[in-house]
Design a protein around this motif. Structure first.
Motif, PDB file in Angstrom:
ATOM      1  N   ILE A  43      10.261  -1.649  -2.711  1.00 26.14           N
ATOM      2  CA  ILE A  43       9.241  -1.955  -1.706  1.00 26.14           C
ATOM      3  C   ILE A  43       8.056  -1.036  -1.948  1.00 26.14           C
ATOM      4  O   ILE A  43       8.184   0.194  -1.911  1.00 26.14           O
ATOM      5  CB  ILE A  43       9.781  -1.764  -0.275  1.00 26.14           C
ATOM      6  CG1 ILE A  43      10.936  -2.720  -0.010  1.00 26.14           C
ATOM      7  CG2 ILE A  43       8.674  -1.998   0.742  1.00 26.14           C
ATOM      8  CD1 ILE A  43      11.539  -2.583   1.373  1.00 26.14           C
ATOM      9  N   ARG A  44       6.909  -1.616  -2.203  1.00 27.60           N
ATOM     10  CA  ARG A  44       5.695  -0.844  -2.448  1.00 27.60           C
ATOM     11  C   ARG A  44       4.963  -0.666  -1.116  1.00 27.60           C
ATOM     12  O   ARG A  44       4.541  -1.650  -0.511  1.00 27.60           O
ATOM     13  CB  ARG A  44       4.797  -1.555  -3.452  1.00 27.60           C
ATOM     14  CG  ARG A  44       5.438  -1.808  -4.823  1.00 27.60           C
ATOM     15  CD  ARG A  44       4.590  -2.779  -5.633  1.00 27.60           C
ATOM     16  NE  ARG A  44       4.472  -4.066  -4.942  1.00 27.60           N
ATOM     17  CZ  ARG A  44       3.568  -4.995  -5.273  1.00 27.60           C
ATOM     18  NH1 ARG A  44       2.698  -4.767  -6.249  1.00 27.60           N
ATOM     19  NH2 ARG A  44       3.528  -6.143  -4.609  1.00 27.60           N
ATOM     20  N   ARG A  92      -4.874  -7.583  -1.926  1.00 29.74           N
ATOM     21  CA  ARG A  92      -4.936  -7.827  -3.376  1.00 29.74           C
ATOM     22  C   ARG A  92      -3.561  -8.001  -3.996  1.00 29.74           C
ATOM     23  O   ARG A  92      -3.440  -8.198  -5.210  1.00 29.74           O
ATOM     24  CB  ARG A  92      -5.666  -6.668  -4.062  1.00 29.74           C
ATOM     25  CG  ARG A  92      -7.147  -6.565  -3.717  1.00 29.74           C
ATOM     26  CD  ARG A  92      -7.831  -5.555  -4.636  1.00 29.74           C
ATOM     27  NE  ARG A  92      -7.315  -4.207  -4.465  1.00 29.74           N
ATOM     28  CZ  ARG A  92      -7.859  -3.290  -3.660  1.00 29.74           C
ATOM     29  NH1 ARG A  92      -8.946  -3.590  -2.956  1.00 29.74           N
ATOM     30  NH2 ARG A  92      -7.331  -2.078  -3.568  1.00 29.74           N
ATOM     31  N   GLY A  93      -2.507  -7.876  -3.195  1.00 26.20           N
ATOM     32  CA  GLY A  93      -1.155  -8.013  -3.717  1.00 26.20           C
ATOM     33  C   GLY A  93      -0.654  -6.780  -4.441  1.00 26.20           C
ATOM     34  O   GLY A  93       0.330  -6.855  -5.188  1.00 26.20           O
ATOM     35  N   GLN A  94      -1.296  -5.626  -4.225  1.00 23.17           N
ATOM     36  CA  GLN A  94      -0.906  -4.398  -4.914  1.00 23.17           C
ATOM     37  C   GLN A  94       0.176  -3.617  -4.170  1.00 23.17           C
ATOM     38  O   GLN A  94       0.673  -2.618  -4.670  1.00 23.17           O
ATOM     39  CB  GLN A  94      -2.143  -3.520  -5.126  1.00 23.17           C
ATOM     40  CG  GLN A  94      -3.166  -4.147  -6.065  1.00 23.17           C
ATOM     41  CD  GLN A  94      -4.451  -3.356  -6.142  1.00 23.17           C
ATOM     42  OE1 GLN A  94      -4.796  -2.607  -5.232  1.00 23.17           O
ATOM     43  NE2 GLN A  94      -5.177  -3.505  -7.240  1.00 23.17           N
ATOM     44  N   VAL A 150      -7.789   1.701   5.535  1.00 26.21           N
ATOM     45  CA  VAL A 150      -8.597   0.598   5.012  1.00 26.21           C
ATOM     46  C   VAL A 150      -8.214   0.296   3.570  1.00 26.21           C
ATOM     47  O   VAL A 150      -8.055  -0.872   3.176  1.00 26.21           O
ATOM     48  CB  VAL A 150     -10.096   0.931   5.122  1.00 26.21           C
ATOM     49  CG1 VAL A 150     -10.939  -0.096   4.376  1.00 26.21           C
ATOM     50  CG2 VAL A 150     -10.517   0.984   6.587  1.00 26.21           C
ATOM     51  N   ASP A 151      -8.025   1.333   2.754  1.00 27.69           N
ATOM     52  CA  ASP A 151      -7.617   1.128   1.362  1.00 27.69           C
ATOM     53  C   ASP A 151      -6.229   0.495   1.282  1.00 27.69           C
ATOM     54  O   ASP A 151      -5.962  -0.342   0.408  1.00 27.69           O
ATOM     55  CB  ASP A 151      -7.642   2.445   0.597  1.00 27.69           C
ATOM     56  CG  ASP A 151      -9.054   2.934   0.326  1.00 27.69           C
ATOM     57  OD1 ASP A 151      -9.982   2.107   0.363  1.00 27.69           O
ATOM     58  OD2 ASP A 151      -9.229   4.147   0.089  1.00 27.69           O
ATOM     59  N   ALA A 152      -5.335   0.902   2.184  1.00 33.77           N
ATOM     60  CA  ALA A 152      -3.982   0.331   2.195  1.00 33.77           C
ATOM     61  C   ALA A 152      -4.021  -1.153   2.534  1.00 33.77           C
ATOM     62  O   ALA A 152      -3.351  -1.973   1.896  1.00 33.77           O
ATOM     63  CB  ALA A 152      -3.105   1.088   3.190  1.00 33.77           C
ATOM     64  N   ILE A 203      11.759   2.812  -2.639  1.00 33.07           N
ATOM     65  CA  ILE A 203      10.425   2.853  -2.041  1.00 33.07           C
ATOM     66  C   ILE A 203       9.458   3.497  -3.020  1.00 33.07           C
ATOM     67  O   ILE A 203       9.701   4.591  -3.527  1.00 33.07           O
ATOM     68  CB  ILE A 203      10.432   3.644  -0.718  1.00 33.07           C
ATOM     69  CG1 ILE A 203      11.187   2.852   0.363  1.00 33.07           C
ATOM     70  CG2 ILE A 203       9.002   3.922  -0.255  1.00 33.07           C
ATOM     71  CD1 ILE A 203      11.257   3.557   1.698  1.00 33.07           C
ATOM     72  N   ASP A 204       8.377   2.798  -3.282  1.00 28.31           N
ATOM     73  CA  ASP A 204       7.245   3.367  -4.019  1.00 28.31           C
ATOM     74  C   ASP A 204       6.155   3.608  -2.988  1.00 28.31           C
ATOM     75  O   ASP A 204       5.435   2.682  -2.587  1.00 28.31           O
ATOM     76  CB  ASP A 204       6.770   2.406  -5.109  1.00 28.31           C
ATOM     77  CG  ASP A 204       5.557   2.939  -5.865  1.00 28.31           C
ATOM     78  OD1 ASP A 204       5.298   4.155  -5.788  1.00 28.31           O
ATOM     79  OD2 ASP A 204       4.861   2.143  -6.519  1.00 28.31           O
TER      80      ASP A 204
END
Length: 362
Positions: free
Chosen positions: A121-122, A159-161, A151-153, A143-144
């Motif tokens: 899980i990212r 973006r699917g990151q 906001v960045d999260a 967990i990564d």
């Protein structure tokens, strides 16, 4: 489970090229906490004689005492000892998110090499004490965890990151500007929001509150110096909103433009006497033995795609959030509550729960 841990290390070098790799920060911390060299040595796991020799070695190196001992009155840190201890605390607090991000990446790569096939899980999230507990309690998944602004999260999630993004909202005082920022990322038809924790934000002040600080109006006093969170952080956005509602301008606050990047760093800055107060969570104040003036509660929330919510990894993740051991670890943090941790909540209900008002950026 074998894991990489990355921590800052200190090396001192004098003009003659002599080097000392310090082993005494724990000893200094023990003296500060207990006021006795015997108790400090016991905590570190060394003999009193070894502790005494260690202090003498460092006194010779610096040409000044680090600890002052007086028979019948115990021990206390000298001005140099205090500076060293708080410098180490500030460095650790400031670098903690970046070092944990790197450690998480390395651990994930090592597990891949070892063919550990548990789902990953990212999580991209704003740094905090409760979030830091997640990798300590995962079971049946990996967990990564990467720390970044809320906001960045949320942008990473779009973006699917990442699979889960963490952000926090004030329980009462949500500005229209922050609502607009978050709502453009969290679309009702695509995402689900999950309760995580509630935490207390407020003013962190020196032990005993010697300046008698009671609230934001005291920040404009000439004898009060402030340390701020960085622009873009959720805590800074909350502070800006609260100051705006209090009709206080940043120009009135001594130190408003001085910034630190974590709650721990704010508390370490105040503990070192470099500022009289800062804005952060209660747990940070408690960690450094400081006083705390509560101002606002925040809901720390998690958001994921609807499809991810239905998967096995998320099922295990929610089970971890609701587990008694994890709840107990959260509740042990001063100012933190885990009521409803892991519950899915309606997005419209989320936005309706805060008192929004239009406000300018201060």
């Amino acid at each position: 489970m074998k894991e990489v841990q990355i921590k800052p290390a200190w090396t001192f070098c004098d003009e003659r090229g002599r080097q000392l790799e310090p082993q005494l920060f724990n000893l200094l911390r023990g003296v500060h906490e207990f006021g006795k060299l015997t108790a400090a040595a016991k905590q570190v796991g060394i003999s009193y004689r070894h502790a005494w020799n260690l202090l003498n070695k460092w006194t010779d190196f610096f040409g000044a005492e680090l600890v002052i001992l007086q028979k019948g009155k115990g021990a206390w840190l000298s001005p140099l000892g205090e500076k060293l201890l708080w410098a180490e605390q500030r460095v650790s607090a400031r670098l903690e998110p970046q070092l944990k991000n790197l450690a998480s990446e390395l651990n994930l790569e090592i597990r891949k090499t070892l063919e550990e096939n548990n789902p990953v899980i990212r999580i991209h999230a704003s740094h905090g004490y409760a979030v830091a507990l997640l990798p300590e309690h995962n079971d049946g998944f990996q967990i990564d965890l990467q720390y970044m602004s809320a906001v960045d999260a949320l942008a990473s999630l779009g973006r699917g990151q990442c699979d889960i993004a963490g952000f926090h909202l004030p329980v009462k005082h949500l500005s229209e500007a922050l609502f607009h920022t978050y709502s453009q990322f969290i679309k009702k038809d695509h995402y689900q929001v999950i309760r995580f924790i509630t935490r207390q934000q407020g003013l962190i002040v020196a032990a005993g509150n010697p300046l008698g600080i009671k609230g934001f109006q005291d920040l404009i006093r000439e004898d009060v110096t402030f340390i701020n969170r960085e622009k873009g952080s959720g805590s800074r956005a909350l502070l800006d909103e609260l100051l705006c509602r209090s009709a206080i301008s940043p120009e009135q606050i001594n130190g408003f433009n001085a910034e630190e990047f974590t709650h721990s760093a704010i508390a370490a800055y105040v503990a070192a006497g470099m500022a009289d107060t800062g804005f952060g969570v209660e747990a940070a104040a408690a960690r450094f033995g400081l006083d705390f003036i509560p101002v606002e509660q925040e809901n720390y929330l998690l958001v994921c795609h609807q499809d991810f919510l239905q998967g096995l990894a998320m099922e295990r993740f929610q089970a971890m959030l609701a587990h008694a051991d994890f709840i107990a670890a959260i509740e042990a943090l001063p100012g933190y509550r885990a009521e409803g941790c892991g519950d899915v909540i309606d997005i419209d209900t989320l936005w309706a729960s805060s008192d929004r008002q239009a406000s300018k950026v201060v």
